[in-house]
Design a protein around this motif. Structure first.
Motif, PDB file in Angstrom:
ATOM      1  N   ARG A 137       1.743  -5.986   3.597  1.00 16.89           N
ATOM      2  CA  ARG A 137       2.350  -5.395   2.388  1.00 16.89           C
ATOM      3  C   ARG A 137       1.748  -5.990   1.125  1.00 16.89           C
ATOM      4  O   ARG A 137       1.427  -7.173   1.083  1.00 16.89           O
ATOM      5  CB  ARG A 137       3.853  -5.675   2.381  1.00 16.89           C
ATOM      6  N   GLY A 138       1.589  -5.159   0.106  1.00 13.87           N
ATOM      7  CA  GLY A 138       1.126  -5.660  -1.190  1.00 13.87           C
ATOM      8  C   GLY A 138      -0.391  -5.765  -1.320  1.00 13.87           C
ATOM      9  O   GLY A 138      -0.892  -6.156  -2.363  1.00 13.87           O
ATOM     10  N   THR A 139      -1.136  -5.416  -0.254  1.00 20.99           N
ATOM     11  CA  THR A 139      -2.595  -5.538  -0.303  1.00 20.99           C
ATOM     12  C   THR A 139      -3.275  -4.228  -0.701  1.00 20.99           C
ATOM     13  O   THR A 139      -4.487  -4.198  -0.897  1.00 20.99           O
ATOM     14  CB  THR A 139      -3.166  -5.970   1.059  1.00 20.99           C
ATOM     15  N   ILE A 140      -2.497  -3.147  -0.782  1.00 24.18           N
ATOM     16  CA  ILE A 140      -3.058  -1.815  -1.022  1.00 24.18           C
ATOM     17  C   ILE A 140      -2.357  -1.203  -2.234  1.00 24.18           C
ATOM     18  O   ILE A 140      -1.133  -1.317  -2.365  1.00 24.18           O
ATOM     19  CB  ILE A 140      -2.804  -0.891   0.198  1.00 24.18           C
ATOM     20  N   ASP A 141      -3.111  -0.533  -3.106  1.00 25.16           N
ATOM     21  CA  ASP A 141      -2.514   0.133  -4.269  1.00 25.16           C
ATOM     22  C   ASP A 141      -2.160   1.590  -3.990  1.00 25.16           C
ATOM     23  O   ASP A 141      -1.146   2.098  -4.448  1.00 25.16           O
ATOM     24  CB  ASP A 141      -3.487   0.085  -5.460  1.00 25.16           C
ATOM     25  N   LYS A 142      -3.062   2.284  -3.269  1.00 22.53           N
ATOM     26  CA  LYS A 142      -2.830   3.709  -3.003  1.00 22.53           C
ATOM     27  C   LYS A 142      -3.175   4.041  -1.554  1.00 22.53           C
ATOM     28  O   LYS A 142      -4.161   3.522  -1.002  1.00 22.53           O
ATOM     29  CB  LYS A 142      -3.729   4.580  -3.899  1.00 22.53           C
ATOM     30  N   ILE A 143      -2.371   4.920  -0.972  1.00 24.25           N
ATOM     31  CA  ILE A 143      -2.669   5.464   0.354  1.00 24.25           C
ATOM     32  C   ILE A 143      -3.141   6.899   0.168  1.00 24.25           C
ATOM     33  O   ILE A 143      -2.449   7.703  -0.476  1.00 24.25           O
ATOM     34  CB  ILE A 143      -1.418   5.490   1.265  1.00 24.25           C
ATOM     35  N   GLY A 163       1.220   3.784  -3.863  1.00 26.76           N
ATOM     36  CA  GLY A 163       1.323   5.193  -4.212  1.00 26.76           C
ATOM     37  C   GLY A 163       0.666   6.055  -3.136  1.00 26.76           C
ATOM     38  O   GLY A 163      -0.094   5.567  -2.304  1.00 26.76           O
ATOM     39  N   PHE A 164       0.974   7.356  -3.173  1.00 29.88           N
ATOM     40  CA  PHE A 164       0.398   8.308  -2.213  1.00 29.88           C
ATOM     41  C   PHE A 164      -0.491   9.307  -2.955  1.00 29.88           C
ATOM     42  O   PHE A 164      -0.087   9.848  -3.990  1.00 29.88           O
ATOM     43  CB  PHE A 164       1.517   9.069  -1.488  1.00 29.88           C
TER      44      PHE A 164
END
Ligand code: AMP
Length: 174
Positions: free
Chosen positions: A50-56, A77-78
């Motif tokens: 968790r917390g390592t990615i800004d957008k999927i 975000g998506f």
């Protein structure tokens, strides 16, 4: 039953769909089983942390179903990547070859901020053309691709090589 076995058992083969000679990997039994579905989402989130990615980025259409809950649990975000002509605002487009003909996918030109860390999510990695094109869209949008996560990799089609030097994570490999 352990989660790996449950996930594998809930993906069924449909012969000759959508055309003769293709074995379609149908994930609807998995989506309908809350233990399997939640297990898949948790596995994807735990792999990266968790917390390592800004957008999927989710790829139309089955990728959306997996990517949205993953985005929620990541606190990310998506962003939808869609077939040509579906997105309403200004887009970036990438075309790639399929076995017969070609496909074009698009993303909104303003979907990413510079340097955002993006994970691409889809249901199946087959020849890798879709994932490669999605990664190119993210890069052209100014963001960084952290990796590609798929529920199932069809390794005999060599998609991993076509995707190139990106981290490809598959929950199930056949
Ligand atoms: P590819 O670009 O060849 O890697 O194809 C990946 C895309 O096509 C994904 O969005 C998949 O949903 C879909 N796809 C390709 N082959 C299959 C298959 N055998 N079963 C289910 N979906 C597939």
């Amino acid at each position: 039953m352990d989660l790996d076995r449950l996930i594998q058992e809930r993906i069924r083969d449909i012969a000759d769909h959508p055309k003769e000679g293709v074995v379609f990997k149908d994930i609807t039994p998995l989506l309908a089983d809350h233990v399997a579905f939640a297990g898949v989402v948790d596995r994807i989130v735990n792999h990266h942390g968790r917390g390592t990615i800004d957008k999927i980025v989710g790829i139309e259409a089955r990728g959306f179903i997996l990517a949205a809950p993953v985005a929620y649990h990541f606190g990310a975000g998506f962003v939808p990547v869609r077939k040509k002509g579906k997105l309403p605002a200004r887009t970036l487009a990438e075309s790639y070859d399929l076995e017969y003909g070609s496909e074009t996918i698009e993303v909104h030109a303003d979907a990413f901020s510079p340097g955002e860390r993006v994970l691409i999510v889809d249901d199946v990695l087959a020849t890798g053309g879709t994932a490669r094109a999605a990664a190119d869209l993210v890069t052209r949008g100014g963001a960084d691709v952290v990796g590609v996560t798929v529920l199932m990799e069809l390794s005999f089609l060599g998609g991993r090589d076509r995707v190139g030097n990106l981290d490809v994570h598959a929950l199930v490999t056949v």
